[in-house]
Write an enzyme that holds these catalytic residues in place. Sequence first.
Site, PDB file in Angstrom:
ATOM      1  N   VAL A   3       0.467  -1.045  -0.036  1.00  0.00           N
ATOM      2  CA  VAL A   3       0.233  -0.082   0.218  1.00  0.00           C
ATOM      3  C   VAL A   3       0.693   1.661   0.075  1.00  0.00           C
ATOM      4  O   VAL A   3       0.931   2.356  -1.006  1.00  0.00           O
ATOM      5  CB  VAL A   3      -0.941   0.167   1.141  1.00  0.00           C
ATOM      6  CG1 VAL A   3      -2.011   1.138   1.195  1.00  0.00           C
ATOM      7  CG2 VAL A   3      -1.974  -0.822   2.012  1.00  0.00           C
ATOM      8  N   ARG A  52      10.815  -1.017   7.238  1.00  0.00           N
ATOM      9  CA  ARG A  52      11.712  -1.951   8.281  1.00  0.00           C
ATOM     10  C   ARG A  52      13.149  -2.719   7.549  1.00  0.00           C
ATOM     11  O   ARG A  52      14.006  -2.719   8.234  1.00  0.00           O
ATOM     12  CB  ARG A  52      10.662  -3.506   8.675  1.00  0.00           C
ATOM     13  CG  ARG A  52      11.030  -4.161   9.694  1.00  0.00           C
ATOM     14  CD  ARG A  52       9.655  -4.955   9.735  1.00  0.00           C
ATOM     15  NE  ARG A  52       9.441  -5.825   8.157  1.00  0.00           N
ATOM     16  CZ  ARG A  52       8.439  -6.345   8.139  1.00  0.00           C
ATOM     17  NH1 ARG A  52       7.647  -6.702   9.629  1.00  0.00           N
ATOM     18  NH2 ARG A  52       7.764  -6.559   7.556  1.00  0.00           N
ATOM     19  N   GLU A  56     -10.619   5.792   5.143  1.00  0.00           N
ATOM     20  CA  GLU A  56     -10.999   4.735   3.734  1.00  0.00           C
ATOM     21  C   GLU A  56     -10.294   3.924   3.479  1.00  0.00           C
ATOM     22  O   GLU A  56     -11.247   2.779   2.671  1.00  0.00           O
ATOM     23  CB  GLU A  56     -10.905   6.869   3.047  1.00  0.00           C
ATOM     24  CG  GLU A  56     -11.944   5.384   1.410  1.00  0.00           C
ATOM     25  CD  GLU A  56     -13.175   5.229   1.757  1.00  0.00           C
ATOM     26  OE1 GLU A  56     -14.150   6.631   1.655  1.00  0.00           O
ATOM     27  OE2 GLU A  56     -14.164   4.620   1.849  1.00  0.00           O
ATOM     28  N   VAL A  70     -11.116  -0.156   4.660  1.00  0.00           N
ATOM     29  CA  VAL A  70     -12.729  -0.647   4.158  1.00  0.00           C
ATOM     30  C   VAL A  70     -13.154  -1.069   2.654  1.00  0.00           C
ATOM     31  O   VAL A  70     -13.302  -0.295   1.998  1.00  0.00           O
ATOM     32  CB  VAL A  70     -13.932  -0.685   4.870  1.00  0.00           C
ATOM     33  CG1 VAL A  70     -15.047  -1.717   4.449  1.00  0.00           C
ATOM     34  CG2 VAL A  70     -13.831  -0.481   6.489  1.00  0.00           C
ATOM     35  N   ILE A 117     -13.429   1.339  -3.162  1.00  0.00           N
ATOM     36  CA  ILE A 117     -14.357   1.608  -2.916  1.00  0.00           C
ATOM     37  C   ILE A 117     -14.636   2.839  -2.023  1.00  0.00           C
ATOM     38  O   ILE A 117     -14.441   2.349  -0.731  1.00  0.00           O
ATOM     39  CB  ILE A 117     -15.613   0.148  -2.791  1.00  0.00           C
ATOM     40  CG1 ILE A 117     -15.802  -0.959  -3.953  1.00  0.00           C
ATOM     41  CG2 ILE A 117     -16.633   1.333  -3.271  1.00  0.00           C
ATOM     42  CD1 ILE A 117     -16.187  -2.044  -3.532  1.00  0.00           C
ATOM     43  N   GLY A 160      -0.571  -9.965  -3.650  1.00  0.00           N
ATOM     44  CA  GLY A 160      -0.302  -8.673  -2.910  1.00  0.00           C
ATOM     45  C   GLY A 160      -1.848  -8.617  -1.986  1.00  0.00           C
ATOM     46  O   GLY A 160      -2.466  -7.807  -1.182  1.00  0.00           O
ATOM     47  N   GLU A 172      -3.370 -11.060   3.255  1.00  0.00           N
ATOM     48  CA  GLU A 172      -3.145 -10.576   5.259  1.00  0.00           C
ATOM     49  C   GLU A 172      -1.234 -11.088   5.523  1.00  0.00           C
ATOM     50  O   GLU A 172      -1.237 -12.610   5.327  1.00  0.00           O
ATOM     51  CB  GLU A 172      -3.844 -10.125   6.337  1.00  0.00           C
ATOM     52  CG  GLU A 172      -4.896  -9.077   5.973  1.00  0.00           C
ATOM     53  CD  GLU A 172      -4.818  -7.896   5.963  1.00  0.00           C
ATOM     54  OE1 GLU A 172      -4.139  -7.109   6.788  1.00  0.00           O
ATOM     55  OE2 GLU A 172      -5.233  -7.007   5.141  1.00  0.00           O
ATOM     56  N   ASP A 191     -10.087 -10.176   9.762  1.00  0.00           N
ATOM     57  CA  ASP A 191     -10.362  -9.282   8.724  1.00  0.00           C
ATOM     58  C   ASP A 191     -11.581  -8.786   8.088  1.00  0.00           C
ATOM     59  O   ASP A 191     -11.261  -7.545   8.097  1.00  0.00           O
ATOM     60  CB  ASP A 191      -8.457  -9.578   7.254  1.00  0.00           C
ATOM     61  CG  ASP A 191      -9.337  -8.006   6.363  1.00  0.00           C
ATOM     62  OD1 ASP A 191      -8.814  -7.645   7.091  1.00  0.00           O
ATOM     63  OD2 ASP A 191      -9.986  -7.902   5.393  1.00  0.00           O
ATOM     64  N   LYS A 214     -13.421  -4.592   9.346  1.00  0.00           N
ATOM     65  CA  LYS A 214     -13.761  -3.307   8.201  1.00  0.00           C
ATOM     66  C   LYS A 214     -15.873  -3.947   8.106  1.00  0.00           C
ATOM     67  O   LYS A 214     -16.366  -2.797   8.332  1.00  0.00           O
ATOM     68  CB  LYS A 214     -14.205  -4.040   6.963  1.00  0.00           C
ATOM     69  CG  LYS A 214     -12.274  -4.956   6.433  1.00  0.00           C
ATOM     70  CD  LYS A 214     -12.596  -5.117   5.249  1.00  0.00           C
ATOM     71  CE  LYS A 214     -11.138  -5.559   4.594  1.00  0.00           C
ATOM     72  NZ  LYS A 214     -10.875  -6.009   3.515  1.00  0.00           N
TER      73      LYS A 214
HETATM   74  P1  NAP Z   1       3.285  -4.703   3.393  1.00  0.00           P
HETATM   75  O1  NAP Z   1       3.106  -4.843   2.094  1.00  0.00           O
HETATM   76  O2  NAP Z   1       3.846  -6.358   4.305  1.00  0.00           O
HETATM   77  O3  NAP Z   1       4.024  -3.616   4.294  1.00  0.00           O
HETATM   78  C1  NAP Z   1       4.787  -3.296   4.728  1.00  0.00           C
HETATM   79  C2  NAP Z   1       5.487  -2.153   5.235  1.00  0.00           C
HETATM   80  O4  NAP Z   1       5.564  -1.741   6.353  1.00  0.00           O
HETATM   81  C3  NAP Z   1       6.370  -2.590   4.436  1.00  0.00           C
HETATM   82  O5  NAP Z   1       7.130  -1.641   3.918  1.00  0.00           O
HETATM   83  C4  NAP Z   1       7.518  -2.500   6.051  1.00  0.00           C
HETATM   84  O6  NAP Z   1       8.727  -2.521   5.982  1.00  0.00           O
HETATM   85  C5  NAP Z   1       6.573  -1.218   6.686  1.00  0.00           C
HETATM   86  N1  NAP Z   1       7.110  -1.504   8.032  1.00  0.00           N
HETATM   87  C6  NAP Z   1       6.746  -2.721   9.038  1.00  0.00           C
HETATM   88  N2  NAP Z   1       7.048  -2.596   9.904  1.00  0.00           N
HETATM   89  C7  NAP Z   1       7.587  -1.485  10.471  1.00  0.00           C
HETATM   90  C8  NAP Z   1       8.057  -0.442  10.922  1.00  0.00           C
HETATM   91  N3  NAP Z   1       7.673  -1.122  12.293  1.00  0.00           N
HETATM   92  N4  NAP Z   1       8.910   0.355  11.310  1.00  0.00           N
HETATM   93  C9  NAP Z   1       8.582   0.955   9.662  1.00  0.00           C
HETATM   94  N5  NAP Z   1       8.514   0.461   9.094  1.00  0.00           N
HETATM   95  C10 NAP Z   1       8.086  -1.001   8.904  1.00  0.00           C
HETATM   96  O7  NAP Z   1       1.756  -4.454   4.118  1.00  0.00           O
HETATM   97  P2  NAP Z   1       0.392  -3.666   3.099  1.00  0.00           P
HETATM   98  O8  NAP Z   1      -0.002  -4.689   1.537  1.00  0.00           O
HETATM   99  O9  NAP Z   1       1.423  -2.673   2.608  1.00  0.00           O
HETATM  100  O10 NAP Z   1      -0.418  -3.364   4.012  1.00  0.00           O
HETATM  101  C11 NAP Z   1      -0.374  -2.356   5.269  1.00  0.00           C
HETATM  102  C12 NAP Z   1      -1.711  -1.748   5.464  1.00  0.00           C
HETATM  103  O11 NAP Z   1      -2.576  -1.453   4.885  1.00  0.00           O
HETATM  104  C13 NAP Z   1      -2.592  -2.580   6.850  1.00  0.00           C
HETATM  105  O12 NAP Z   1      -3.045  -2.618   7.729  1.00  0.00           O
HETATM  106  C14 NAP Z   1      -3.221  -3.625   5.284  1.00  0.00           C
HETATM  107  O13 NAP Z   1      -4.419  -4.393   6.530  1.00  0.00           O
HETATM  108  C15 NAP Z   1      -3.670  -3.046   5.068  1.00  0.00           C
HETATM  109  N6  NAP Z   1      -4.392  -2.813   3.572  1.00  0.00           N
HETATM  110  C16 NAP Z   1      -3.748  -3.688   3.017  1.00  0.00           C
HETATM  111  C17 NAP Z   1      -4.585  -4.279   1.844  1.00  0.00           C
HETATM  112  C18 NAP Z   1      -3.252  -4.778   0.546  1.00  0.00           C
HETATM  113  O14 NAP Z   1      -4.560  -4.965  -0.339  1.00  0.00           O
HETATM  114  N7  NAP Z   1      -2.287  -5.343   0.570  1.00  0.00           N
HETATM  115  C19 NAP Z   1      -5.672  -2.984   1.440  1.00  0.00           C
HETATM  116  C20 NAP Z   1      -6.328  -2.877   2.252  1.00  0.00           C
HETATM  117  C21 NAP Z   1      -5.404  -2.300   3.463  1.00  0.00           C
HETATM  118  P3  NAP Z   1       9.688  -3.685   4.900  1.00  0.00           P
HETATM  119  O15 NAP Z   1       9.062  -3.005   2.922  1.00  0.00           O
HETATM  120  O16 NAP Z   1      10.676  -3.318   4.857  1.00  0.00           O
HETATM  121  O17 NAP Z   1       9.974  -4.666   4.672  1.00  0.00           O
HETATM  122  N1  HSE Z   2      -6.240  -8.075   3.059  1.00  0.00           N
HETATM  123  C1  HSE Z   2      -7.409  -7.640   2.763  1.00  0.00           C
HETATM  124  C2  HSE Z   2      -8.477  -8.832   1.732  1.00  0.00           C
HETATM  125  C3  HSE Z   2      -7.227  -6.554   2.450  1.00  0.00           C
HETATM  126  O1  HSE Z   2      -8.415  -9.642   0.816  1.00  0.00           O
HETATM  127  O2  HSE Z   2      -9.712  -8.112   1.774  1.00  0.00           O
HETATM  128  C4  HSE Z   2      -7.417  -4.897   1.630  1.00  0.00           C
HETATM  129  O3  HSE Z   2      -8.008  -4.859   2.680  1.00  0.00           O
END
Ligand code: NAP
Ligand code: HSE
Length: 441
Positions: A14, A45, A129, A132, A136, A187, A190, A201, A205
């Site tokens: 994200v 990280r 936004e 969830v 959308i 991607g 979770e 999850d 939501k």
């Molecule tokens: P992700 O791909 O695992 O990315 C997490 C990021 O956070 C990575 O860049 C990681 O660093 C960094 N990170 C983790 N711990 C850290 C720390 N302690 N200090 C600094 N940076 C840190 O996860 P994501 O899919 O982007 O999801 C992020 C959030 O969005 C979550 O809350 C998820 O539920 C929400 N979300 C995700 C989606 C989706 O489709 N993926 C949709 C809606 C909402 P590194 O890159 O160095 O590992």
């Molecule tokens: N893991 C979540 C999903 C990401 O599959 O809907 C979006 O919130």
Amino acid sequence: MQQVHLGIIGGGTVGGGVYDALQRNGTLLASRLGVNVCVWRVAVRDLKKSRASKIPRTLLTTDWREVVFDPQVELIAELIGGTTIAREAILAALKLGKPVITANKALLSAHGEELFAAAKKYGTNLYYEASVCGGIPIIKSLREGFVGNRITALYGIVNGTCNYILTRMKLEGADFGAVLAEAQRLGYAETPPDLDIDGHDAAHKTGILASLAHGFWINPKKIHVEGIRHISALDIKFAGELGYTIKLLGTVKKAETGDRKSEKKCRVQVSVYPTLVPNSHVLASVNGVFNAVFVRGDVVGDSLFYGRGAGKDATASAVLSDLGDAVLDLKSGAKNRLPAFVPHECSGAVAPIEEVVSQYFVRLNVIDKPGVLARVATIFGEANIGISSVIQPEGHQGKTVPLIFMLHYATNGTALEALAKIAKLPNVKGKPVMIRVENFE
Ligand code: NAP
Ligand code: HSE
């Protein structure tokens, strides 16, 4: 042009998506907002990790505090996930009066009340936004678009990973594990993916949507949650033959309960479970990673929201929407333009699932002997549960045959009690499968 400096915590799917989207559409956004959003710092990280996103190395730090406490940073996007460091970082930013955007539904579900109270206390805003349904704009629609409606029912396919798995199992006969691995590669899932497939999850939501619809913070412990692990190819097939599609559905509606006294009070059903959706209903055709939310308002009637529920670009689009709001609020000095939760007459209580009334699909594995069907039917009859149809498809599963029942309305408590008795019958083998049916009446 005025500039706003954005600090992003998290540069993964994200966070990287937001950076790339700003590179692509930053000029357009600036021309619409009259303010240029400039990414100032990004916390990750691991600095050495190779990234799909084009975030310049010079912006990166491994310390979120360097983002939050940088005096140049005026606006924070928390995109790391999890409920510990994310909570600490958001609270620190709010305390400094800096508005925060988050996509973190797990955190909002667990600590939403505290975070919204902090935003109010420190005179700033929390935007969510992207938490969830990916791309959308459902939060904005419920908060603003439907501000003049009572939401009488809301049904959502709110987890992209589960919908992707169920769709591919149904349409291609695909294997659960293989499709989950694909959802992780894309991607969508979770970390760990149990959050998706066990329904948590979707519950995070659904709780957020229920809180917006009914004006009170829903305690996540009150949400009845079932995931899709136990859904078999056989159930998908039999549901299909009966004219239904199995979806993991978040349901928020005024509870129909079996308890006569409580019917007078307004209580809300907030639940997540696999549900048989009639193929004639629009939600049955929501496939793949797509999400949809069906909202019934007392003024507007029925509305449907549909779009990509997960993934880099869809979620980045939702973060950009919050960025737009945050920048405009900063520009105008607006704080808590709309309070997070506004209690009204149906606020206050979530109905326990045992008291909620549903219809059911039940699949048993039985030894094919005369009298088995009669004994099962007797137990349903004694529980006052009507049977609307029974099917015994051709073909054995080893020594047993499947027996499918469609049941009329009964409380969940009564249905489960009857099934527990049925499970003990000598000719019933294995655990009965019970999936609720929703007819959207
Ligand atoms: P992700 O791909 O695992 O990315 C997490 C990021 O956070 C990575 O860049 C990681 O660093 C960094 N990170 C983790 N711990 C850290 C720390 N302690 N200090 C600094 N940076 C840190 O996860 P994501 O899919 O982007 O999801 C992020 C959030 O969005 C979550 O809350 C998820 O539920 C929400 N979300 C995700 C989606 C989706 O489709 N993926 C949709 C809606 C909402 P590194 O890159 O160095 O590992
Ligand atoms: N893991 C979540 C999903 C990401 O599959 O809907 C979006 O919130």
